[in-house]
Design an enzyme around this catalytic site. Structure first.
Site, PDB file in Angstrom:
ATOM      1  N   ASP A 128      43.471  49.316  40.294  1.00  6.76           N
ATOM      2  CA  ASP A 128      43.046  48.513  39.153  1.00  6.76           C
ATOM      3  C   ASP A 128      41.834  49.173  38.510  1.00  6.76           C
ATOM      4  OD1 ASP A 128      44.986  46.500  39.428  1.00  6.76           O
ATOM      5  OD2 ASP A 128      43.754  45.367  40.827  1.00  6.76           O
ATOM      6  N   ASP A 146      49.947  45.329  35.275  1.00  5.23           N
ATOM      7  CA  ASP A 146      49.649  43.898  35.227  1.00  5.23           C
ATOM      8  C   ASP A 146      49.709  43.379  33.794  1.00  5.23           C
ATOM      9  OD1 ASP A 146      49.129  44.073  37.977  1.00  5.23           O
ATOM     10  OD2 ASP A 146      46.974  44.341  37.657  1.00  5.23           O
TER      11      ASP A 146
END
Length: 168
Positions: A128, A146
């Protein structure tokens, strides 16, 4: 004979455009993750604006770091879930290939899910790096996969609202 042909034509179309969208999501997701791991130091915020940073971290869990502190089983559970979701999505794309918004939404979700599956298989966790914040509020870091999943989910809601509205 004509009846079976019309049923087939109305129920399916080529998977190629939808798989192409998923592949594009996967490629952009993986390329950005490779760039982030090469350019940024781990867990060091790089301030871009007053509300956005690049912040390279690993997530062993799922959304919002759900189950990130579990003993390791979650890697395989979330990998299996992503692969199962992709299989169901391919089935739905085959059945509803002529419903453009619905299929575009599913293609985005599948691309995002498989992008994160690749991370789990290669790294054992998801990379991330997008970090938004405002004042004391801080959104958990996320990635392009995402983002594609969230966009796909929003398009599914929009598609359903349009379908329900059209049925009135």
């Amino acid at each position: 004979m004509a009846k079976s042909r019309s049923i087939q034509a109305s129920g399916s179309s080529s998977l190629a455009p939808w798989l192409g969208i998923s592949l594009i999501v996967i490629l952009f997701d993986q390329l950005t993750k490779i760039a982030v791991t090469k350019v940024f130091a781990y867990a060091t915020p790089y301030v871009v604006t007053s509300f956005f940073n690049f912040f390279f971290i690993f997530n062993r869990g799922a959304a919002f770091s759900f189950l990130s502190t579990a003993s390791g089983w979650q890697r395989w559970a979330f990998t299996a879930l992503g692969v199962a979701a992709a299989c169901v999505i391919v089935y739905l794309l085959k059945r509803h290939g002529n419903q453009k918004l619905f299929c575009a939404a599913l293609a985005l979700i599948m691309g995002g899910a498989l992008g994160n599956v690749i991370d789990r298989l290669v790294h054992g966790r998801v990379i991330d790096f997008l970090d938004f914040h405002a004042g004391g509020w801080h959104w958990p870091a996320f990635n392009l996969a995402d983002s594609a999943i969230v966009l796909g989910a929003a398009l599914l809601v929009l598609d359903e609202l349009r379908r329900v509205r059209g049925a009135r």
